[in-house]
Design an enzyme around this catalytic site. Structure first.
Site, PDB file in Angstrom:
ATOM      1  N   GLU A 285      16.695  53.747 -30.722  1.00 18.38           N
ATOM      2  CA  GLU A 285      17.890  53.934 -31.544  1.00 18.38           C
ATOM      3  C   GLU A 285      17.431  54.713 -32.773  1.00 18.38           C
ATOM      4  O   GLU A 285      16.733  54.179 -33.628  1.00 18.38           O
ATOM      5  CB  GLU A 285      18.511  52.598 -31.950  1.00 18.38           C
ATOM      6  CG  GLU A 285      19.786  52.770 -32.749  1.00 18.38           C
ATOM      7  CD  GLU A 285      20.195  51.520 -33.491  1.00 18.38           C
ATOM      8  OE1 GLU A 285      20.697  51.648 -34.622  1.00 18.38           O
ATOM      9  OE2 GLU A 285      19.991  50.418 -32.953  1.00 18.38           O
TER      10      GLU A 285
ATOM     11  N   GLU B 187      19.505  64.189 -41.888  1.00 21.26           N
ATOM     12  CA  GLU B 187      19.812  62.805 -42.220  1.00 21.26           C
ATOM     13  C   GLU B 187      19.231  62.438 -43.586  1.00 21.26           C
ATOM     14  O   GLU B 187      18.015  62.459 -43.776  1.00 21.26           O
ATOM     15  CB  GLU B 187      19.259  61.857 -41.156  1.00 21.26           C
ATOM     16  CG  GLU B 187      19.686  60.423 -41.369  1.00 21.26           C
ATOM     17  CD  GLU B 187      19.192  59.483 -40.282  1.00 21.26           C
ATOM     18  OE1 GLU B 187      19.957  58.587 -39.876  1.00 21.26           O
ATOM     19  OE2 GLU B 187      18.032  59.643 -39.841  1.00 21.26           O
TER      20      GLU B 187
ATOM     21  N   CYS C 179      22.050  53.729 -39.793  1.00 25.22           N
ATOM     22  CA  CYS C 179      22.066  54.817 -38.812  1.00 25.22           C
ATOM     23  C   CYS C 179      23.475  55.224 -38.445  1.00 25.22           C
ATOM     24  O   CYS C 179      23.724  56.369 -38.067  1.00 25.22           O
ATOM     25  CB  CYS C 179      21.291  54.410 -37.567  1.00 25.22           C
ATOM     26  SG  CYS C 179      21.939  52.930 -36.755  1.00 25.22           S
TER      27      CYS C 179
ATOM     28  N   LYS D  92       6.258  44.583 -34.566  1.00 27.42           N
ATOM     29  CA  LYS D  92       5.727  45.226 -35.769  1.00 27.42           C
ATOM     30  C   LYS D  92       6.892  45.633 -36.663  1.00 27.42           C
ATOM     31  O   LYS D  92       7.623  46.578 -36.363  1.00 27.42           O
ATOM     32  CB  LYS D  92       4.889  46.463 -35.439  1.00 27.42           C
ATOM     33  CG  LYS D  92       4.055  46.907 -36.680  1.00 27.42           C
ATOM     34  CD  LYS D  92       3.736  48.390 -36.689  1.00 27.42           C
ATOM     35  CE  LYS D  92       4.814  49.225 -37.324  1.00 27.42           C
ATOM     36  NZ  LYS D  92       4.982  49.002 -38.793  1.00 27.42           N
TER      37      LYS D  92
END
Length: 504
Positions: free
Chosen positions: A265, A398, A299, A190
């Site tokens: 992750e 973040e 990331c 997905k």
């Protein structure tokens, strides 16, 4: 015709393939969502539609999971050498269509062609790396004990779900899918709804290269429907996910009832720590590259800049000057470094954080505003905050955009305290000429990956992953097989031994 105009014309040709709609791909067939619904994907360049995408839901996931389960026995039984040859064919096919992949990815994500031209090649490299390891994926150890020899082996865990993010989706999809296939697993993939286009290219490339039907299935959709159904489905034995930490937590909860194995992750708020004895010019180049390349939507970006006080002003001035010279523009312009952010929703998030930084009292040393780019899309100037401290939201949360927060420190102890004082622990970057400090500091830095006197330079056999809220598990090398495979131990008695007799 300029190079940009030429590239736009090429992109229109490649992306026109999507105007008929991006379908799901289940058991070797491109099919619409079972209920016929679609959603629209737009280009962040001008916010115009790129195409309609099949909106898969629970029923579509169920169909894909059953196809993956049916294909699993034959795929798992295939010899490792045969899988190796097939995965190399997929890599060859990716390289043959690298330009198409790069152009579609640039228009779908806003990432500059400068970087996306390499993304397809990195995807091919991922397939080659794990292809070469497929023949030995099941290998284990021989472990001896008195009167006994133990032999371990590994077997593929079964059908797995792969959920990939919207930043560099093609490369990150290959990073998850290639080891799963090499291990002998079948897949339901997905992709993120913000950038679904290259997922369709990838599965088509794989099947054209000879991948059997049902081994790799694709279902587009939203996290709350297709994503949730995938993480809850009883036929799916594991979920590999790349994305936000909050979403990772939700996936873990959703998979709990079926005891899903998970590999996450997740997010990062990664520090680059610069001591006064470092090569400051190289450190500045690395810091700028790691926050402003890929639009800051990565990331592993170095989003916190920790600089020793004695060189703080000098170093941040150097970084600001470099940031101001970065070209923001159309992603298909060969000179563009920063293109538009992926979607208006994400652009608003990044601009809101810039406003938060100003309200917290940090100083804008570069950027700090929306950029008036071609097409009027989601452009944000490369931004540097100075005069910040680690308690500010721009230092803790973040942002996932081209925004860097610079914080001074006085000594090694304070640098370590600041670096570790966040909920994340994905990467860290250390710049110093003192080798003993490098060993000392990296030993105490809370991060899964650390680079000393370097930007992020990946070596595929090494483990990739984070600690704290940045993830669970490791990718890369043999670590990937640990996730996609079960370890089995068989003990052989080599001598007669006393067996307790009960009831005899």
């Amino acid at each position: 015709m300029s190079k940009l105009e030429e590239n736009i014309k090429k992109a229109e040709g490649y992306c026109s393939l999507c105007t008929t709609g991006c379908l799901n791909h289940i058991n070797g067939e491109a099919i619409a969502a079972l209920d016929g619904t679609t959603f629209e994907t737009i280009s962040p360049v001008d916010l115009m539609p790129l195409g309609r995408v099949a909106h898969g839901k629970s029923a579509d996931i169920d169909l894909a999971a059953k196809a993956a389960r049916a294909a699993f026995p034959a795929w798992a039984a295939m010899a490792g050498d045969a899988r190796k040859k097939l995965l190399h064919k997929i890599a060859d096919a990716i390289e043959a269509r690298a330009e198409e992949i790069a152009f579609v990815e640039a228009m779908d994500t806003g990432q500059s062609l400068k970087f996306m031209a390499k993304a397809a090649l990195r995807g091919a490299e991922n397939f080659r790396f794990f292809a070469d390891r497929a023949p030995e994926a099941r290998d284990g150890k021989s472990i001896r004990a008195p009167g006994q020899v133990n032999v371990t082996t590994r077997t593929p865990i079964g059908p797995v779900g792969i959920i990939t993010p919207w930043n560099t989706p093609f490369m990150l999809s290959t990073w998850k899918i290639a080891p799963a296939l090499a291990a002998g697993c079948t897949i339901v993939h997905k992709p993120a709804e913000f950038s679904p286009l290259t997922a369709r290219l990838l599965v088509e490339i794989a099947e054209e290269a000879g991948l059997p039907k049902g081994v790799w299935n694709l279902v587009n959709g939203l996290g709350e429907d297709a994503g949730k159904a995938l993480t809850e489905h009883p036929l799916i034995k594991a979920i590999g996910f790349v994305g936000e930490s909050r979403t990772g937590s939700m996936i873990m909860k959703q998979g709990a009832d079926t005891l899903k194995r998970v590999h996450f992750e997740l997010g990062g708020k990664n520090p680059v720590i610069v001591f006064a004895d470092a090569d400051l010019e190289r450190a500045a180049d690395a810091a700028v590259f790691m926050i402003y390349s890929l639009n800051g939507e990565r990331c592993t970006s170095s989003s916190r800049l920790l600089v020793e006080s004695s060189v703080y002003d000098r170093f941040t001035t150097l970084v600001a000057e470099k940031a101001k010279r970065i070209k923001v523009g159309h992603p298909l312009d060969p000179e563009t470094v920063i293109g538009p952010l992926v979607h208006p929703v994400h652009e608003k998030k990044v601009l809101d954080y810039i406003a938060i930084g100003k309200s917290e009292g940090a100083t804008i040393a570069a950027g700090g505003a929306k950029f008036d780019g071609p097409g009027g899309g989601c452009y944000v100037s490369p931004t540097l905050f100075t005069g910040a401290n680690n308690h500010m939201r721009i230092a803790q949360e973040e942002i996932f955009g081209p925004v860097l927060t610079a914080i001074p420190f006085t000594d090694e102890a304070e640098a370590l305290t600041i670096a570790n004082d966040v909920q994340y622990g994905l990467t860290g970057y250390l710049w110093t000429s003192d080798v003993t400090r490098a060993f000392r500091f990296t030993d105490q830095l809370e991060a899964g990956m650390i680079w000393v006197n370097s930007e992020n330079v990946r070596h595929l056999p090494t483990p990739f992953g984070g600690v704290k809220n940045s993830g669970i598990g490791r990718d890369g090398g043999d670590w990937s097989f640990d996730f996609y495979m079960e370890t089995k131990n068989v003990a052989f008695a080599t001598t007669p031994h006393a067996i307790q007799k009960l009831g005899g």
